[in-house]
Design an enzyme around this catalytic site. Sequence first.
Site, PDB file in Angstrom:
ATOM      1  CB  THR A   1      47.312  30.558  49.832  1.00 43.81           C
ATOM      2  OG1 THR A   1      46.186  30.496  50.627  1.00 43.81           O
ATOM      3  CG2 THR A   1      47.751  29.711  48.734  1.00 43.81           C
TER       4      THR A   1
ATOM      5  N   GLY B   1      49.234  25.269  48.856  1.00 41.09           N
ATOM      6  CA  GLY B   1      47.712  25.870  49.046  1.00 41.09           C
ATOM      7  C   GLY B   1      46.964  25.072  50.131  1.00 41.09           C
ATOM      8  CB  SER B   2      45.182  21.872  49.342  1.00 38.34           C
ATOM      9  OG  SER B   2      44.407  22.190  48.181  1.00 38.34           O
TER      10      SER B   2
ATOM     11  CB  ILE C   1      46.960  37.934  50.352  1.00 37.90           C
ATOM     12  CG1 ILE C   1      47.898  36.896  50.427  1.00 37.90           C
ATOM     13  CG2 ILE C   1      46.316  38.308  51.642  1.00 37.90           C
ATOM     14  CD1 ILE C   1      47.312  35.251  50.879  1.00 37.90           C
TER      15      ILE C   1
ATOM     16  NE  ARG D   1      16.563  36.694  22.910  1.00 38.64           N
ATOM     17  CZ  ARG D   1      17.192  37.307  21.766  1.00 38.64           C
ATOM     18  NH1 ARG D   1      16.810  38.569  22.002  1.00 38.64           N
ATOM     19  NH2 ARG D   1      17.788  36.953  21.053  1.00 38.64           N
TER      20      ARG D   1
ATOM     21  CG  HIS E   1      20.877  36.083  30.806  1.00 35.07           C
ATOM     22  ND1 HIS E   1      20.609  35.283  32.010  1.00 35.07           N
ATOM     23  CD2 HIS E   1      20.356  37.219  30.884  1.00 35.07           C
ATOM     24  CE1 HIS E   1      19.794  36.269  32.701  1.00 35.07           C
ATOM     25  NE2 HIS E   1      19.739  37.284  32.083  1.00 35.07           N
TER      26      HIS E   1
ATOM     27  CD  GLU F   1      37.877  31.661  52.882  1.00 29.59           C
ATOM     28  OE1 GLU F   1      38.715  31.167  53.875  1.00 29.59           O
ATOM     29  OE2 GLU F   1      37.855  32.563  52.489  1.00 29.59           O
TER      30      GLU F   1
END
Length: 391
Positions: A122, A127-128, A153, A260, A331, A356
């Site tokens: 990249t 990018g893509s 990276i 809880r 939570h 990826e």
Amino acid sequence: MLTTEQRQNRETAVRFMQAHAVPQATAWDEQGEIPRAILTRMADQGLLGTFIGTGQGGRGWDALSFGLLCEQTGAASASLLSILTVHSMTLQAVAQWGTPEQKQRWLQSLATGKTLAAFALTEPDIGSDASNITTRIEPEGTGYRLTGRKKWISFGRHADVFLVMARQDKLPVALLVPRDTPGLTVAPMTGLLGFRSAGLAEITFDNCPLPAAALVGRIGGGFSHVASASLDLGRFCVAFGCLGIIEACTLDAVVYARRRRQFGVPIFQHELILELIADMITGAKSVRQLCYHAAALRQAAEPESILETTVAKYAASRTAARVAGNAVQVHGAMGCSSQTRVERMFRDARICEIIEGSNQMQQLMIARNGAAEYLREARRLEKGTGDGVGA
Ligand SMILES: Cc1cc2nc3c(=O)[nH]c(=O)nc-3n(C[C@H](O)[C@H](O)[C@H](O)COP(=O)(O)OP(=O)(O)OC[C@H]3O[C@@H](n4cnc5c(N)ncnc54)[C@H](O)[C@@H]3O)c2cc1C
């Protein structure tokens, strides 16, 4: 069903992660760093080259055993998983495409973890659309000069060697570039949503001199052969790593829901909480099947393993993001605090939908390649019956 050997390999991974990674992962996240000593320990146990043969410094594990290691690593720390991933992607490239000289120089050293690697594709503006990278080599004497910038990276801060994707004119190339190459500079990146201890960096190559022996595979085969095999392995690692996140989040949510109490009873007794937990358990079980299927095909070197790994990575990352969100919900406020690991996993899981190859890129690949199977089936039915599909 796991074989005895796979169970033993899984146990090795569980023991290592429980002893050395699970208790430290939140502190690493806060410090933005994983101590090199942990990677040295992993290397000492042969966990940085498991899928390489024993004669070449690895452990000769099968694909599923390696996947189970990724699962346990992902359950402990997504940042540690990303280091294991990019190191393995470079190791895979050398094992598959390296010349005898490159194997001699790098294979054993990478498989034993003496040398640690990162994967640099990249760029700040690319990018893509990876086939349009601008990092380039120009021939000089018997070697090359490398110029360009890489961004985001993983492990770039500390890697000893980079597998760099570049171009010579229009032709894609892959290169092994040692960290101490003159003209190579590393700028650490911080302020990330997740993967905070993965050691991300921006790497600049300023007219770096490289020998001809730096080239991995042939000129023109940088994407079609080297990067595609590395990224296939990267998706495999992330799919199993997401399975680890899913299992850890589900475990924590179930335990918390039993402890809880609200409205006089454990929240586990409230049906809307059970709905969240049912979704998590179903996600865990279905992603496990997809991952194991991808591992079986990978082990058998079946061509469909690439598509099935993409499907597994796409499904696993989407499920991990949803399940981690459910875990935060179960939570309540505690899920928004670093006192629980689901808070970190929620941030890390989101990133798995981008690395990826983003999920949109996975969708395009699945639809285009997966559709071919259905079209073949449609033609077969048409021939067999004389009727069109759906007629
Ligand atoms: C924590 C982290 C670690 C990383 N580690 C590494 C690493 O080690 N090595 C490395 O080389 N890279 C690494 N990356 C970069 C990563 O691979 C890229 O972020 C990824 O490929 C997407 O590229 P981009 O971010 O430039 O997004 P872009 O390509 O700019 O895309 C932006 C958005 O548009 C969508 N999009 C783009 N094109 C299309 C299309 N044709 N159709 C539909 N949607 C589209 C994308 O899916 C995305 O949602 C890392 C990133 C992160 C966040």
